[in-house]
Every structure is written in C-alpha cells, then in structure tokens.
Design a protein around this motif. Sequence first.
Motif, PDB file in Angstrom:
ATOM      1  N   PHE A   7       4.794  38.712  91.751  1.00  0.00           N
ATOM      2  CA  PHE A   7       4.519  40.033  92.326  1.00  0.00           C
ATOM      3  C   PHE A   7       5.514  41.058  91.780  1.00  0.00           C
ATOM      4  CE2 PHE A   7       2.125  39.146  96.568  1.00  0.00           C
ATOM      5  CZ  PHE A   7       1.220  38.346  95.902  1.00  0.00           C
ATOM      6  N   ASP A   8       6.746  40.616  91.551  1.00  0.00           N
ATOM      7  CA  ASP A   8       7.782  41.530  91.046  1.00  0.00           C
ATOM      8  C   ASP A   8       7.548  41.918  89.590  1.00  0.00           C
ATOM      9  OD1 ASP A   8       9.127  41.559  93.469  1.00  0.00           O
ATOM     10  OD2 ASP A   8      10.447  39.901  92.921  1.00  0.00           O
ATOM     11  N   ASP A   9       6.711  41.153  88.887  1.00  0.00           N
ATOM     12  CA  ASP A   9       6.429  41.441  87.487  1.00  0.00           C
ATOM     13  C   ASP A   9       5.202  42.337  87.306  1.00  0.00           C
ATOM     14  OD1 ASP A   9       8.551  39.793  86.701  1.00  0.00           O
ATOM     15  OD2 ASP A   9       7.272  38.008  86.783  1.00  0.00           O
ATOM     16  N   ALA A  10       4.484  42.571  88.381  1.00  0.00           N
ATOM     17  CA  ALA A  10       3.294  43.422  88.300  1.00  0.00           C
ATOM     18  C   ALA A  10       3.702  44.877  88.075  1.00  0.00           C
ATOM     19  CB  ALA A  10       2.476  43.296  89.583  1.00  0.00           C
ATOM     20  N   TYR A  33       5.145  52.546  94.469  1.00  0.00           N
ATOM     21  CA  TYR A  33       4.278  51.550  95.090  1.00  0.00           C
ATOM     22  C   TYR A  33       4.300  50.287  94.239  1.00  0.00           C
ATOM     23  CZ  TYR A  33       2.525  55.283  98.031  1.00  0.00           C
ATOM     24  OH  TYR A  33       2.440  56.308  98.935  1.00  0.00           O
ATOM     25  N   ARG A  34       4.415  49.174  94.919  1.00  0.00           N
ATOM     26  CA  ARG A  34       4.430  47.872  94.256  1.00  0.00           C
ATOM     27  C   ARG A  34       3.240  47.048  94.714  1.00  0.00           C
ATOM     28  NH1 ARG A  34       9.254  46.987  91.676  1.00  0.00           N
ATOM     29  NH2 ARG A  34      10.811  48.648  92.034  1.00  0.00           N
ATOM     30  N   TYR A  35       2.882  46.063  93.897  1.00  0.00           N
ATOM     31  CA  TYR A  35       1.707  45.259  94.225  1.00  0.00           C
ATOM     32  C   TYR A  35       1.819  44.657  95.618  1.00  0.00           C
ATOM     33  CZ  TYR A  35      -1.883  41.677  94.053  1.00  0.00           C
ATOM     34  OH  TYR A  35      -2.981  40.886  94.346  1.00  0.00           O
ATOM     35  N   ALA A  36       3.017  44.296  96.027  1.00  0.00           N
ATOM     36  CA  ALA A  36       3.201  43.726  97.367  1.00  0.00           C
ATOM     37  C   ALA A  36       2.740  44.701  98.447  1.00  0.00           C
ATOM     38  CB  ALA A  36       4.654  43.334  97.587  1.00  0.00           C
ATOM     39  N   ASP A  37       2.829  46.012  98.189  1.00  0.00           N
ATOM     40  CA  ASP A  37       2.352  46.993  99.165  1.00  0.00           C
ATOM     41  C   ASP A  37       0.839  46.879  99.345  1.00  0.00           C
ATOM     42  OD1 ASP A  37       4.925  48.143  99.559  1.00  0.00           O
ATOM     43  OD2 ASP A  37       4.670  49.306  97.711  1.00  0.00           O
ATOM     44  N   ALA A  38       0.125  46.675  98.239  1.00  0.00           N
ATOM     45  CA  ALA A  38      -1.325  46.507  98.310  1.00  0.00           C
ATOM     46  C   ALA A  38      -1.678  45.212  99.032  1.00  0.00           C
ATOM     47  CB  ALA A  38      -1.931  46.517  96.914  1.00  0.00           C
ATOM     48  N   VAL A  39      -0.881  44.178  98.816  1.00  0.00           N
ATOM     49  CA  VAL A  39      -1.123  42.904  99.490  1.00  0.00           C
ATOM     50  C   VAL A  39      -0.886  43.051 100.991  1.00  0.00           C
ATOM     51  CG1 VAL A  39      -0.318  40.516  99.700  1.00  0.00           C
ATOM     52  CG2 VAL A  39      -0.593  41.548  97.431  1.00  0.00           C
ATOM     53  N   ARG A  40       0.152  43.765 101.367  1.00  0.00           N
ATOM     54  CA  ARG A  40       0.393  44.001 102.797  1.00  0.00           C
ATOM     55  C   ARG A  40      -0.768  44.767 103.427  1.00  0.00           C
ATOM     56  NH1 ARG A  40       5.724  44.978 100.634  1.00  0.00           N
ATOM     57  NH2 ARG A  40       7.181  43.387 101.396  1.00  0.00           N
ATOM     58  N   LEU A  41      -1.288  45.729 102.694  1.00  0.00           N
ATOM     59  CA  LEU A  41      -2.411  46.509 103.198  1.00  0.00           C
ATOM     60  C   LEU A  41      -3.646  45.635 103.376  1.00  0.00           C
ATOM     61  CD1 LEU A  41      -3.817  49.307 103.765  1.00  0.00           C
ATOM     62  CD2 LEU A  41      -4.369  49.316 101.326  1.00  0.00           C
ATOM     63  N   ALA A  42      -3.989  44.880 102.328  1.00  0.00           N
ATOM     64  CA  ALA A  42      -5.201  44.065 102.367  1.00  0.00           C
ATOM     65  C   ALA A  42      -5.031  42.797 103.188  1.00  0.00           C
ATOM     66  CB  ALA A  42      -5.618  43.700 100.936  1.00  0.00           C
ATOM     67  N   GLY A  43      -3.804  42.316 103.297  1.00  0.00           N
ATOM     68  CA  GLY A  43      -3.554  41.065 104.003  1.00  0.00           C
ATOM     69  C   GLY A  43      -3.710  39.845 103.120  1.00  0.00           C
ATOM     70  N   HIS A  44      -3.989  40.058 101.843  1.00  0.00           N
ATOM     71  CA  HIS A  44      -4.144  38.931 100.921  1.00  0.00           C
ATOM     72  C   HIS A  44      -4.011  39.431  99.482  1.00  0.00           C
ATOM     73  CE1 HIS A  44      -8.146  40.740 100.939  1.00  0.00           C
ATOM     74  NE2 HIS A  44      -8.357  40.163  99.761  1.00  0.00           N
ATOM     75  N   CYS A  46      -5.750  38.860  95.735  1.00  0.00           N
ATOM     76  CA  CYS A  46      -6.922  38.299  95.073  1.00  0.00           C
ATOM     77  C   CYS A  46      -7.239  39.136  93.842  1.00  0.00           C
ATOM     78  CB  CYS A  46      -8.114  38.272  96.025  1.00  0.00           C
ATOM     79  SG  CYS A  46      -8.764  39.923  96.402  1.00  0.00           S
ATOM     80  N   PRO A  47      -8.160  38.687  92.996  1.00  0.00           N
ATOM     81  CA  PRO A  47      -8.514  39.470  91.814  1.00  0.00           C
ATOM     82  C   PRO A  47      -9.045  40.858  92.144  1.00  0.00           C
ATOM     83  CG  PRO A  47      -9.198  37.203  91.505  1.00  0.00           C
ATOM     84  CD  PRO A  47      -8.741  37.314  92.939  1.00  0.00           C
ATOM     85  N   ARG A 184      -2.022  36.239  88.804  1.00  0.00           N
ATOM     86  CA  ARG A 184      -0.864  36.471  87.928  1.00  0.00           C
ATOM     87  C   ARG A 184      -1.307  36.795  86.516  1.00  0.00           C
ATOM     88  NH1 ARG A 184       1.711  34.938  83.926  1.00  0.00           N
ATOM     89  NH2 ARG A 184       0.230  33.252  83.542  1.00  0.00           N
ATOM     90  N   ARG A 185      -2.243  36.038  86.005  1.00  0.00           N
ATOM     91  CA  ARG A 185      -2.724  36.285  84.645  1.00  0.00           C
ATOM     92  C   ARG A 185      -3.286  37.699  84.521  1.00  0.00           C
ATOM     93  NH1 ARG A 185      -7.145  32.261  83.783  1.00  0.00           N
ATOM     94  NH2 ARG A 185      -7.261  33.207  81.701  1.00  0.00           N
ATOM     95  N   LEU A 186      -4.015  38.123  85.544  1.00  0.00           N
ATOM     96  CA  LEU A 186      -4.586  39.461  85.517  1.00  0.00           C
ATOM     97  C   LEU A 186      -3.501  40.524  85.546  1.00  0.00           C
ATOM     98  CD1 LEU A 186      -6.901  41.487  85.732  1.00  0.00           C
ATOM     99  CD2 LEU A 186      -7.021  40.992  88.189  1.00  0.00           C
ATOM    100  N   LEU A 187      -2.573  40.417  86.480  1.00  0.00           N
ATOM    101  CA  LEU A 187      -1.565  41.459  86.683  1.00  0.00           C
ATOM    102  C   LEU A 187      -0.476  41.482  85.621  1.00  0.00           C
ATOM    103  CD1 LEU A 187      -0.883  41.345  90.530  1.00  0.00           C
ATOM    104  CD2 LEU A 187      -1.862  43.255  89.241  1.00  0.00           C
TER     105      LEU A 187
END
Length: 203
Positions: A7-10, A33-44, A46-47, A184-187
């Motif tokens: 997540f830190d590499d996104a 904004y970091r990817y982890a923020d989007a994960v917190r928002l969505a709760g998961h 995913c691609p 990970r591959r995507l991001l």
Amino acid sequence: MAFPAFFDDAPVLRMHDGLSELLGATPDGMIEYRYADAVRLAGHSCPTVAGAWLCARAGLRALYGERVPERGGVAVSLREPEDAGVTGVIGQVLTLVTGAAGAGGFKGLGGRHGRNQLLRYGDAGSDSLRLRRCDTREAVEVVLDLSSLPADPAQRALLPLLLQGSADAAQRREFGRLWQERVRRLLVDHADDPQVVAVRCVA
C-alpha cells in the motif's frame, strides 16, 4: 492497523483544496491522499478500488500536468447508473480524491467551493469515466482495462470454498494473499501502463 506493505508503494495523490485552506483545516490547502485512504473508505482493497485510484490519478495528470490539481475544481461523470455493478464504488473513490459530489454534497460559501452536482451517474455522453476541469472546461476520459491482469487460477478455485463457508483458515489466508497480489500488480507494476489505464482528451 496493519495493511499490506505494498500500500505504501502505491501512487500518492496530492491535491490542493481551497475550502480546506479557507476553513483552516490545512494551512496551505495541500492534502495527500494515499491508497490506504481509499481502502478505509471502501472497507476493502480490490481491483475496482485500485483501478478507480489509478483512473483518478491518470485523469488528473492529464488535466493538470505537473501542477497540483484543485480538489473541488473537477466534475466527474460515469456512463453507468450509480447502482450498476461497481459504478458506485468507483464514484466514491473519485469523490474522495476530487471532492466531486452529487446533490447531497457541500453547496459552497458565497458561491465558491461548492462540490454538489459535480458527480453525475448515468451520463450517456461519456464512454466510461470522464473528468472535466470546472475552470478551463478541458475534459478527459479514462478507461481501465484489466484483461492483462487476470485473477490467479488458484484464487478462482478457492472462491467457491469461501462462498460455501467450507474453506479452512489456511485457504482463507491464501485467497486473501492471491487477491491482494493482483491488486499489488495493478497499483505498483502497472500504475503507468497505458494498456491498463488509457486516457484520451474529449471536447
């Protein structure tokens, strides 16, 4: 709270938010904004969430170049209705980054900094995801194509076991690992791959 290390590499999305600056939430209006923020928002993770993240990044880069994008200064439209498939999830990620919101969004102060009505679903005039600068009216469309990043066959084999509730702890962990490896591959590996995230200017 522990997230996968990648997540830190996104890609990090850096925005300027004039409303944030005006109201003193940030001294200069700069927000990362970091990817982890989007994960917190969505709760998961995913691609879909990762893809929306990269589409936001690609669209903003096309519209602003090396300049810092203006949060609240971009209108977002999606072709599909909000309740179709994963469209609503994509819209939520775009709202997080751009500030664009529907009818319930912030209506502004003295005619400035409004975010309501900047997010629109079911836009037949858009082929996919469209971002338009409110100041210059420049617009781009962003298309995500994950066909080159298929799910691992082992992941697909494990999914029925999870859905049936018959997977053991090791199988559940392996499914999660394989799922996040695709993200990970995507991001990380394909963040700048035009075959995965394509941008085109529109009138």
